[in-house]
Design a protein around this motif. Sequence first.
Motif, PDB file in Angstrom:
ATOM      1  N   PHE A 168     -34.281 -25.534 -20.035  1.00  9.31           N
ATOM      2  CA  PHE A 168     -34.478 -24.105 -19.807  1.00  9.31           C
ATOM      3  C   PHE A 168     -33.960 -23.712 -18.424  1.00  9.31           C
ATOM      4  O   PHE A 168     -33.238 -22.746 -18.246  1.00  9.31           O
ATOM      5  CB  PHE A 168     -35.962 -23.762 -19.957  1.00  9.31           C
ATOM      6  CG  PHE A 168     -36.365 -22.462 -19.329  1.00  9.31           C
ATOM      7  CD1 PHE A 168     -35.784 -21.264 -19.727  1.00  9.31           C
ATOM      8  CD2 PHE A 168     -37.327 -22.437 -18.330  1.00  9.31           C
ATOM      9  CE1 PHE A 168     -36.167 -20.061 -19.155  1.00  9.31           C
ATOM     10  CE2 PHE A 168     -37.704 -21.247 -17.751  1.00  9.31           C
ATOM     11  CZ  PHE A 168     -37.128 -20.066 -18.161  1.00  9.31           C
ATOM     12  N   LEU A 169     -34.328 -24.535 -17.431  1.00 11.14           N
ATOM     13  CA  LEU A 169     -33.874 -24.254 -16.078  1.00 11.14           C
ATOM     14  C   LEU A 169     -32.347 -24.287 -16.005  1.00 11.14           C
ATOM     15  O   LEU A 169     -31.724 -23.453 -15.381  1.00 11.14           O
ATOM     16  CB  LEU A 169     -34.453 -25.273 -15.094  1.00 11.14           C
ATOM     17  CG  LEU A 169     -35.909 -25.035 -14.696  1.00 11.14           C
ATOM     18  CD1 LEU A 169     -36.384 -26.163 -13.790  1.00 11.14           C
ATOM     19  CD2 LEU A 169     -36.064 -23.695 -13.979  1.00 11.14           C
ATOM     20  N   LYS A 170     -31.780 -25.282 -16.666  1.00  8.17           N
ATOM     21  CA  LYS A 170     -30.330 -25.430 -16.627  1.00  8.17           C
ATOM     22  C   LYS A 170     -29.647 -24.238 -17.278  1.00  8.17           C
ATOM     23  O   LYS A 170     -28.744 -23.624 -16.722  1.00  8.17           O
ATOM     24  CB  LYS A 170     -29.928 -26.703 -17.377  1.00  8.17           C
ATOM     25  CG  LYS A 170     -29.175 -27.699 -16.481  1.00  8.17           C
ATOM     26  CD  LYS A 170     -28.732 -28.876 -17.304  1.00  8.17           C
ATOM     27  CE  LYS A 170     -28.801 -30.161 -16.483  1.00  8.17           C
ATOM     28  NZ  LYS A 170     -28.690 -31.322 -17.322  1.00  8.17           N
TER      29      LYS A 170
ATOM     30  N   LYS B 232     -48.444 -19.430 -29.822  1.00  9.28           N
ATOM     31  CA  LYS B 232     -47.101 -19.902 -29.476  1.00  9.28           C
ATOM     32  C   LYS B 232     -46.697 -19.334 -28.128  1.00  9.28           C
ATOM     33  O   LYS B 232     -46.793 -18.125 -27.899  1.00  9.28           O
ATOM     34  CB  LYS B 232     -46.101 -19.474 -30.555  1.00  9.28           C
ATOM     35  CG  LYS B 232     -46.232 -20.289 -31.800  1.00  9.28           C
ATOM     36  CD  LYS B 232     -44.951 -20.273 -32.626  1.00  9.28           C
ATOM     37  CE  LYS B 232     -45.129 -21.177 -33.838  1.00  9.28           C
ATOM     38  NZ  LYS B 232     -44.109 -20.931 -34.856  1.00  9.28           N
ATOM     39  N   ASP B 233     -46.247 -20.190 -27.270  1.00 11.14           N
ATOM     40  CA  ASP B 233     -45.865 -19.749 -25.930  1.00 11.14           C
ATOM     41  C   ASP B 233     -44.765 -20.666 -25.410  1.00 11.14           C
ATOM     42  O   ASP B 233     -44.524 -21.737 -25.976  1.00 11.14           O
ATOM     43  CB  ASP B 233     -47.091 -19.812 -25.008  1.00 11.14           C
ATOM     44  CG  ASP B 233     -46.920 -18.995 -23.742  1.00 11.14           C
ATOM     45  OD1 ASP B 233     -45.892 -18.297 -23.608  1.00 11.14           O
ATOM     46  OD2 ASP B 233     -47.810 -19.052 -22.879  1.00 11.14           O
ATOM     47  N   SER B 234     -44.106 -20.261 -24.365  1.00  9.90           N
ATOM     48  CA  SER B 234     -43.043 -21.084 -23.782  1.00  9.90           C
ATOM     49  C   SER B 234     -42.808 -20.657 -22.344  1.00  9.90           C
ATOM     50  O   SER B 234     -43.134 -19.532 -21.965  1.00  9.90           O
ATOM     51  CB  SER B 234     -41.743 -20.890 -24.576  1.00  9.90           C
ATOM     52  OG  SER B 234     -41.259 -19.572 -24.377  1.00  9.90           O
ATOM     53  N   PRO B 235     -42.222 -21.555 -21.531  1.00  9.07           N
ATOM     54  CA  PRO B 235     -41.860 -21.149 -20.163  1.00  9.07           C
ATOM     55  C   PRO B 235     -40.924 -19.947 -20.166  1.00  9.07           C
ATOM     56  O   PRO B 235     -41.028 -19.078 -19.304  1.00  9.07           O
ATOM     57  CB  PRO B 235     -41.169 -22.400 -19.603  1.00  9.07           C
ATOM     58  CG  PRO B 235     -41.707 -23.534 -20.394  1.00  9.07           C
ATOM     59  CD  PRO B 235     -41.951 -22.978 -21.771  1.00  9.07           C
ATOM     60  N   GLU B 236     -40.034 -19.880 -21.142  1.00  9.11           N
ATOM     61  CA  GLU B 236     -39.104 -18.755 -21.220  1.00  9.11           C
ATOM     62  C   GLU B 236     -39.866 -17.437 -21.352  1.00  9.11           C
ATOM     63  O   GLU B 236     -39.531 -16.445 -20.711  1.00  9.11           O
ATOM     64  CB  GLU B 236     -38.168 -18.906 -22.436  1.00  9.11           C
ATOM     65  CG  GLU B 236     -37.147 -20.020 -22.345  1.00  9.11           C
ATOM     66  CD  GLU B 236     -37.707 -21.375 -22.797  1.00  9.11           C
ATOM     67  OE1 GLU B 236     -38.944 -21.565 -22.796  1.00  9.11           O
ATOM     68  OE2 GLU B 236     -36.898 -22.250 -23.140  1.00  9.11           O
ATOM     69  N   LEU B 237     -40.911 -17.452 -22.191  1.00 10.23           N
ATOM     70  CA  LEU B 237     -41.680 -16.224 -22.412  1.00 10.23           C
ATOM     71  C   LEU B 237     -42.456 -15.839 -21.137  1.00 10.23           C
ATOM     72  O   LEU B 237     -42.513 -14.667 -20.761  1.00 10.23           O
ATOM     73  CB  LEU B 237     -42.640 -16.416 -23.591  1.00 10.23           C
ATOM     74  CG  LEU B 237     -43.376 -15.153 -24.063  1.00 10.23           C
ATOM     75  CD1 LEU B 237     -42.385 -14.079 -24.502  1.00 10.23           C
ATOM     76  CD2 LEU B 237     -44.340 -15.479 -25.204  1.00 10.23           C
ATOM     77  N   MET B 238     -43.025 -16.825 -20.493  1.00  2.00           N
ATOM     78  CA  MET B 238     -43.757 -16.552 -19.258  1.00  2.00           C
ATOM     79  C   MET B 238     -42.796 -16.008 -18.195  1.00  2.00           C
ATOM     80  O   MET B 238     -43.108 -15.052 -17.479  1.00  2.00           O
ATOM     81  CB  MET B 238     -44.441 -17.821 -18.750  1.00  2.00           C
ATOM     82  CG  MET B 238     -45.229 -17.610 -17.460  1.00  2.00           C
ATOM     83  SD  MET B 238     -46.283 -19.050 -17.091  1.00  2.00           S
ATOM     84  CE  MET B 238     -46.791 -18.682 -15.413  1.00  2.00           C
ATOM     85  N   TYR B 239     -41.609 -16.596 -18.118  1.00  5.46           N
ATOM     86  CA  TYR B 239     -40.586 -16.141 -17.174  1.00  5.46           C
ATOM     87  C   TYR B 239     -40.218 -14.681 -17.454  1.00  5.46           C
ATOM     88  O   TYR B 239     -40.139 -13.857 -16.550  1.00  5.46           O
ATOM     89  CB  TYR B 239     -39.364 -17.061 -17.303  1.00  5.46           C
ATOM     90  CG  TYR B 239     -38.152 -16.649 -16.513  1.00  5.46           C
ATOM     91  CD1 TYR B 239     -38.135 -16.770 -15.128  1.00  5.46           C
ATOM     92  CD2 TYR B 239     -37.009 -16.158 -17.142  1.00  5.46           C
ATOM     93  CE1 TYR B 239     -37.000 -16.407 -14.398  1.00  5.46           C
ATOM     94  CE2 TYR B 239     -35.875 -15.798 -16.426  1.00  5.46           C
ATOM     95  CZ  TYR B 239     -35.880 -15.926 -15.058  1.00  5.46           C
ATOM     96  OH  TYR B 239     -34.766 -15.565 -14.332  1.00  5.46           O
ATOM     97  N   LYS B 240     -40.033 -14.366 -18.725  1.00  7.14           N
ATOM     98  CA  LYS B 240     -39.706 -12.980 -19.100  1.00  7.14           C
ATOM     99  C   LYS B 240     -40.827 -12.029 -18.696  1.00  7.14           C
ATOM    100  O   LYS B 240     -40.587 -10.922 -18.195  1.00  7.14           O
ATOM    101  CB  LYS B 240     -39.473 -12.882 -20.619  1.00  7.14           C
ATOM    102  CG  LYS B 240     -38.054 -13.197 -21.013  1.00  7.14           C
ATOM    103  CD  LYS B 240     -37.850 -12.912 -22.509  1.00  7.14           C
ATOM    104  CE  LYS B 240     -36.611 -13.642 -23.026  1.00  7.14           C
ATOM    105  NZ  LYS B 240     -36.626 -13.790 -24.483  1.00  7.14           N
ATOM    106  N   ASP B 241     -42.067 -12.436 -18.943  1.00 10.70           N
ATOM    107  CA  ASP B 241     -43.215 -11.600 -18.554  1.00 10.70           C
ATOM    108  C   ASP B 241     -43.232 -11.373 -17.042  1.00 10.70           C
ATOM    109  O   ASP B 241     -43.502 -10.268 -16.568  1.00 10.70           O
ATOM    110  CB  ASP B 241     -44.530 -12.267 -18.972  1.00 10.70           C
ATOM    111  CG  ASP B 241     -44.739 -12.272 -20.488  1.00 10.70           C
ATOM    112  OD1 ASP B 241     -44.043 -11.500 -21.185  1.00 10.70           O
ATOM    113  OD2 ASP B 241     -45.589 -13.035 -20.966  1.00 10.70           O
ATOM    114  N   MET B 242     -42.946 -12.443 -16.294  1.00  8.46           N
ATOM    115  CA  MET B 242     -42.948 -12.334 -14.834  1.00  8.46           C
ATOM    116  C   MET B 242     -41.873 -11.367 -14.348  1.00  8.46           C
ATOM    117  O   MET B 242     -42.101 -10.558 -13.445  1.00  8.46           O
ATOM    118  CB  MET B 242     -42.722 -13.714 -14.187  1.00  8.46           C
ATOM    119  CG  MET B 242     -43.895 -14.673 -14.362  1.00  8.46           C
ATOM    120  SD  MET B 242     -43.490 -16.364 -13.835  1.00  8.46           S
ATOM    121  CE  MET B 242     -43.576 -16.181 -12.039  1.00  8.46           C
TER     122      MET B 242
END
Lengths: 516, 516
Positions: free
Chosen positions: B18-20, A115-125
């Motif tokens: 998500f961006l919004k 399970k993954d999401s852009p939100e999680l990747m953003y948080k990791d970054m």
Amino acid sequence: MGDKAKDHSKNATSRRSFLKQAGGAAAAVGLATSGLLSKATSADAAELPKKWDQTADVIVIGSGFAGLAAALEAKKAGANVVILEKMPVPGGNSIINGGLIAATGSPLQAKEGIKDSPELMYKDMLKAGLHMNHPELAMMVADQSLDALMWTLDYLNVDYKGRVTHLGGHSVPRSYLTDVRSGAGIVRQELKKVKEEGIPLQKRTYLEHLIVDGSNGVVGVEVLSGYAFPKAGSGKKTFIKANKAVIMANGGFSYDIPFRMIQDPRLDKTLDCTNHPGATAEGLVELLRIGATPVQPSWIQLGPWGCPQEKGMGIGYIFAISGCFPFGVMVDPKTGKRFVNELADRKVRADAIIKTGHWAVGVADQNGAKYVDGLDKMLARGTVKQFNTLDELAQAFKVDSAGLQEQVKRYNAFLAKGKDEEFGKPFRASSQPIAKPPFYGMYLWPKVHHTMGGVQINSKAQLLDLNGMVVPGIYAAGEVTGGVHGAVRLGSNATTDCLVFGRIAGANAAKEKSRG
Amino acid sequence: MGDKAKDHSKNATSRRSFLKQAGGAAAAVGLATSGLLSKATSADAAELPKKWDQTADVIVIGSGFAGLAAALEAKKAGANVVILEKMPVPGGNSIINGGLIAATGSPLQAKEGIKDSPELMYKDMLKAGLHMNHPELAMMVADQSLDALMWTLDYLNVDYKGRVTHLGGHSVPRSYLTDVRSGAGIVRQELKKVKEEGIPLQKRTYLEHLIVDGSNGVVGVEVLSGYAFPKAGSGKKTFIKANKAVIMANGGFSYDIPFRMIQDPRLDKTLDCTNHPGATAEGLVELLRIGATPVQPSWIQLGPWGCPQEKGMGIGYIFAISGCFPFGVMVDPKTGKRFVNELADRKVRADAIIKTGHWAVGVADQNGAKYVDGLDKMLARGTVKQFNTLDELAQAFKVDSAGLQEQVKRYNAFLAKGKDEEFGKPFRASSQPIAKPPFYGMYLWPKVHHTMGGVQINSKAQLLDLNGMVVPGIYAAGEVTGGVHGAVRLGSNATTDCLVFGRIAGANAAKEKSRG
């Protein structure tokens, strides 16, 4: 000035010796005046040519991940495009990169139930970046990461390994690895498409100047055609007009010792660099000259997995990443002891090695070594060495042997407990005690790897000037920009960054009104 | 683009939310386009005026420590000087600084038998600066620190307290403190001398542009006379010619929220700033516009001693520095526990507080409070509060009371042993258990304090361009420059830096050949 102060000035004179004596270090930064930097300054501003030698709608500077993606998108959107590359071969630094690309929600993740999401990747970054990332840029990369990956799969037909890799700092496995284990796996496919699309790629073409025409912004470039890297001034002066825009995808400056030392004086010539020799600062300097805003230029990443006994990226780093760090230990030879979590982020590990003041030694046993692709080659080169016992390894690498053996015993005890009580390294299901001969050793010393800083862009890849305003006629993408990764870039995110913003820059540049 | 990718683009659209949703954070950096930055860019380059309204040999921009020292030295060397100050009052940020100046080998150090040397100060600077300091600049400050101090004593007749202060990160006590406990103690004496010397100081005069004339470099300035800070464009456009040189002593950019957020997006408006409101970036931006080299602009110092319940520098910081940090504890109210060595360097402490996510609470007892100058004023203002018991303090500051009381007990036990086993804080001979009522508490939250980065200069205070070459006709000194302090500036070194390089800039500017 009072009399007392005058008397005192004698002391000041005698103290000059200190300045002289320490002159070696001072001279180091002074290198800035005589190094690779050989570009124009405000006093030498580029002027509009009387006649343009060549014209294109969109001029792309650089032929790495970002530049090629930009060219392909611009062409697809109907623009007439030319790619300029200063080196005799295309591909920039991308073609020698590790071939990993991070994406969320990928087919392989789905297959493995991750399970993954852009939100999680953003948080990791942001966590790795010490929250110094420009939020809107980091978000864009995370949000578009899957699109970028799918573009390499569906449009470029890139071949990847069948499993996602779990790299340090990423919450979940999300990195695809090209079949050829190198960025060449992507770049070669991009080059193939560039050829199919009939986009000219002019090699040995060095950007001398961006040409600014008042409020029209950037209207073209002055280049040296037939340039012989790194010969300053070689080649023939040529003016190329951009009907729509110039896209700067010219990469980072890790190989530019004088410029990187202005930002971080520790990074002198004693530190090797994983980049190709063309990773110099003149393109960034040219952007700053026309008023671009510098973003965090002093955040320069060191790779902690470098082998100081081979030049550049080399191959030993694979032993470090795949064998030693996850399944072995890294020790200080003076004590034989570990000094950092071998799976901490790159900055933490590199700083820890440098702090010891000398090369570290990476150790793995047969169990760790079986995860190392190409070990035979490393052994043949002598980058990695093989031993029957830990004591023999210690002798060869001048490691305190008793210290090392105690350390390994302690490490194995932590492994049995399932908890690294010394440095908190996360053990894996496949982790085993370090016990099975043969044992393998390699020296470790950080290498300059990536420049997180660069020029400021917005999420449309438009260049922002010192006033926060968009500069007309110019875009930037990839390592020459700053803000996406903040203080520390996560492994495999460079590829995603370059493809996401390269594509955005290309598509938007093509949409510009023609000034032709 | 292949079909699969097209299908996928639907997902991309759904992910737009998500961006919004995260748009708030993204918008923060977007502030850059609409904040205090209101300066010209390359597209709006300053042109040579047809007629100059005024002429001086040396034009000094800024009237803090550095600018005034530069003006006095230039005048002493025979130049005709004018000082331009954008604010309605002179003194810049220096006049509200803490009044401490570091120097090695001073009379007070001799009196107290303290051994010190420029070498030791240099080492301290590099250690705090994470070795990111430009060696030749740091050396110059250490080497000339005594000259600078003696100049304030012998020439300016500044009154100092009778003992040197030992500040965090300095190996020995080496900081003089003005009698008035403020930079005003030095600035007022500089202003007095400026008046005596007949140097005109033109207030409400805002630098709009540095005027560059090709290879002659900087030949003058375009300013707004009668400028009403912070009203963009107020005042009358005036051209002042510099026969010899312009000296930029215009300070740092801590108060410039948009510009500082480009370099460190964490530093949004929720963080207060200790500087005066004029500490904005337009002078730095103007230097970058003419081709100056940016040095480490993302290293921005936060003061960990700020009280969030008062504006700006305030007075509560004295409670933190003199009472709480050395003789008390700083705790996380959620647990009542300490979380950092209260005497670590500024960066370590500020980062630790921010990491907790909420205001910390500083605690001291009667013994600690007796070292706090002006405690009555803090109590009257309500910055610091007084209690009969630790439990009452805990209730008032919403601290976990049991946790706090256990922590204090543990701390006192460490003190008895002579070793802080939790965070390694160095105890003092005068340290006593935290036990004697009344108890005092204050909230703590970092405030933006100093910008270490800036433009690159050489040890003659000459401005270096992006090519590492000296820009003719311009010098820079003080907080607008980068490299002296590296990643972290030590307390009291700003004053030394400003005076040393201000004097160097003034003396060298006066020596330039007149272009009059």
